[in-house]
Write a protein that holds these residues in place. Sequence first.
Motif, PDB file in Angstrom:
ATOM      1  N   GLY A 107       0.815  -1.214   0.000  1.00 15.79           N
ATOM      2  CA  GLY A 107       0.000   0.000   0.000  1.00 15.79           C
ATOM      3  C   GLY A 107       0.847   1.262   0.000  1.00 15.79           C
TER       4      GLY A 107
ATOM      5  N   ALA B 239      -1.493  -1.347  -6.145  1.00 14.53           N
ATOM      6  CA  ALA B 239      -2.655  -1.248  -5.250  1.00 14.53           C
ATOM      7  C   ALA B 239      -3.539  -2.486  -5.368  1.00 14.53           C
ATOM      8  CB  ALA B 239      -3.443   0.021  -5.561  1.00 14.53           C
TER       9      ALA B 239
ATOM     10  N   ALA C 173      -1.932  -5.009  -3.222  1.00 15.73           N
ATOM     11  CA  ALA C 173      -2.121  -4.661  -1.816  1.00 15.73           C
ATOM     12  C   ALA C 173      -3.528  -5.032  -1.355  1.00 15.73           C
ATOM     13  CB  ALA C 173      -1.871  -3.167  -1.611  1.00 15.73           C
TER      14      ALA C 173
ATOM     15  N   ARG D 179      -6.633  -2.066   5.690  1.00 14.54           N
ATOM     16  CA  ARG D 179      -5.659  -2.048   4.595  1.00 14.54           C
ATOM     17  C   ARG D 179      -6.363  -2.195   3.246  1.00 14.54           C
ATOM     18  NH1 ARG D 179      -1.701   0.729   6.032  1.00 14.54           N
ATOM     19  NH2 ARG D 179      -1.227   0.431   3.820  1.00 14.54           N
TER      20      ARG D 179
ATOM     21  N   SER E  24      -5.909   0.544   0.243  1.00 15.25           N
ATOM     22  CA  SER E  24      -5.520   0.099  -1.093  1.00 15.25           C
ATOM     23  C   SER E  24      -6.537   0.555  -2.132  1.00 15.25           C
ATOM     24  CB  SER E  24      -5.388  -1.425  -1.125  1.00 15.25           C
ATOM     25  OG  SER E  24      -4.433  -1.874  -0.195  1.00 15.25           O
TER      26      SER E  24
END
Length: 991
Positions: A528, A547, A550, A562, A566
């Motif tokens: 990220g 991304a 991630a 998270r 992302s």
Amino acid sequence: MRSGKTSGSLIGREGDLDALVNALHESAAGDTRTVVIGGEAGIGKSRLIDEFAATVPAATVVVKGQCVDLDRDAPPYAPVTGALRALSATIGAEALLDAAGPSRGALLLLLPELGARAAPATDRVGETTVRGGAEFLYDGVAVALENVSREHPLVIVIEDLQWADQATLGLVRFLVRVVEHGRILFVLSYRSDDLVRGHPLRSWLPELDRTPRVSRRDLSRLTKRQVRQLVGEILGSAPLAHDVDVVFERTDGVPFLIEELVDFDGYVNADCFPDTLREILLARYDTLSEPTQKILRLMAAGGTRVEHSLLLAVHDRDADDIDRAAREAVLGNVIVIDETSYAFRHALVRDAIHEELLPGERVRYHSQYARALEAGLSAECIPATEISYHWMAAHDMKCAFGASITAMAQAHQAFAYDTASRMGERALELWDQVPDAEAVAGRSRVALLAETAHDLRNAGESDRAISLVDEALADSPPDDVERIARLLRDKASYLANVGRTGSVELLRRALAVLQGEPPSVLRATVLGELAARLMLDARFDESVEIADEAFDEAREVDSRARMSISANIRGMSLVARGEIDRGLADLERAGELAGGDDSARLRYFVNMSDAMNGLGRFDDAIRISLEGFEGARRRGVERTSGALLLSNTIEPLFAGGDLARADELLERALELDPPIGFSAHLQRLKLWSTLWGGDIAAAEALLRGWRAPLSLQLQIDAQSRLGLARVAGEIALAAGNLPAAWLEVRGVLSADHRRVAAYDLPLLAVAARALAGATSSGTPIATEDGETDPARIEARLRAVLEPSSAWPTAAAYLAVFDAELGGAAHTGTDAGLWRTAVQASRSPLAQAQLLPYSSLRLAEALAADGDRPAALGHAEEARRRATEIGAGLIVARVTELERRVGLPASGSASTPTPGLVPDNRRLLTERERQVLDLVEQGQSNRQVALQLFISAKTASVHVSSILRKLGATSRTEAVFLAHQGEAPELTPAAR
């Protein structure tokens, strides 16, 4: 023995006392005031404050906090804690906690003894408040003081700021800047002779001078007349002139030294005065008995002020010894009683007595203080920094090491990162001197290096943090992959903080280290952060790809926070590369996934509002950013994430034409004094506002002052790079500096330029204006790769512009760009193109300043074509629109246009007021004076013609007339004669 008599009146400080009293009256009306009192040691700062405190009405609560001189080991927030503790004792702990409201957790960090009284704080949706950093503590103290002041007017005294730690200075600075409407008077004092090069107060004092709620009083030494008056009051009779001369010479007019010199038992006349400063300070001490001197040396090891209970704990003899010594020292005017404590009359005396300690006494006394403080024998909660100081003074390295580790943890918890990092570095220095250091520390040396680096970064010392991380990486076992990956991630972050490149490579290294490891939150985090760095550098294709990874990693380890971050980064990158609907959908998803995670949710508000602003959806941007700001404020991160969200509110307010509200919010945001990573965008907005408000000189001055900090992010953040280039270019153009303007904006043509449509479009419009101006004036310019041909440069600008032509806000900028370079000479003289720009600028997606600007340029083009009535009509329209939005820059240019084309300026007389034209210039017509002004600037007839919208032939006729009327034979002589008092007599023909 004398009893320490001093002057009954405040000699030489009458004006300073009046200033304090006046400030108190103003603060009592609800307008917070601050008085800063500076002066060298012994000049009378404390005496002035004490005299003032005696005049304060009984209904006003006066509390004091004292900074302590423990070398660089001052406990974090010690003077503020002392003041709050005194306030709690005065109004009651419950009242103080109630005043803090939901921020009471901040008070518990400073006054942990109140913990049993505090209930958990909740925000308005019932969630437990999450501490967000130092700003959480700052805001909590500010709220508590403001609320208390509604019931009790407050005078808060903080003395000897020269000894304050960085955390204390940060908190006091915040309170002075932010607390505006409490019935509070802050009184701050500092020793001016202790402000060595690099001292943080040196940079803060000029800032205080610019704050309207702050006044500064610098106490000077007494004059000889004032010394004579002081000596006479101390003695009770008129002193001999010779004695006054000696006192004045020995003390240089410092009041405390005068009292010490004159008012001690050995005084008979000037012949018996001590010769040195040290002898003056020890004169009273030397008259005391040896047992009393010994206890004073013990007391001096504890500091300027020592509690009776603590002194009793470190004294190894009968308690009666302390009582006898204290009584003798008080009568001898060496110490004073301060409630339950003993305090030296002045820190200078304490320092002199401390220097009297023998080596054995120094080790023994400081060891005794350290043990007593560790055992909790002090009546107050003592930070471990003070214990570490005593162990270091006692040269007990193992104990100092353990105390430093504890102090580091305490300081970190209280967000006193400068102190935490200093304690960490001390522990690292002592590591090899402690046999079982890892066991004592409870962590490895590598872990301590990493923690200390983190605190250094938070304290604003990212360069030093990078050095410690490098050392930690070198010492890390190769198989500790998680530790290495975290260190690489940390270094990437620290590099970005100082604007250095390399973060992307370090994050890729961290991913390589984690290759083959099970899915983890750490790997999702690194991915990220890599995606975020690529996005900031406008590498949007790579950012989307990373991304995606991630997001998948975060989903596998079930980390919704998270996943949100992302999706957020991916959404911003998709919007930036033109996939607007898909990107906005990702941003919406990020908001949903954030849930109750503060960090993820605030990032959603920041990026979604930024996207809306870039797309020209200004109302949506304002709504989203304000909602986010309220969340940031509730969670105590107003100075960081809150500052970003305020900037995302202010920019669309400017774009929508609400400059008054935007400026109001901008001043509020700057008052929060956010760190540079969060203030850079605010500073660029301030530059823009100042310029378009019409104060070009102020904008230039601000840019000079802010250039260095603003430049930190240019290598790693495309938006910062393009945004600064735009506003700096506009400032240079407004100042008439075409070469500088081109240098600011030409980076848009560099080989490594990456497209960011929302930022490229306004920058390209400024670049077009700079190119047209250079072409018109014949000013040579060049691209970074050496291209100088204006036609080729224009072609390259259009090539950069073309990919952004489909952006939602492009229409107005495309029209302005074309108009800037329109006309046969590509100098912006085509009225038809400016009509198109005016029409395009009426779009709700266009920034508000473009309409009056385009109307002004249309008026200029019409004037150049000779259509003066039409020019006047559009000039009036430009003035009206500019006035509505507060664009003083445009208003001034409209007035200048009206003057240059000979039209009557709106709201002004059409002829000059008699008597205002100086010297021989009175002989010239208004138009001839305009021509002469341009001739004086060195402009040719052709350049004069372009400036005044006349033909070159007409300009030549005007110049000839000027020469004839002034009797000059050259342009240079005409300029000279125009400023003389009398002109040569003109012949009838010349007249």
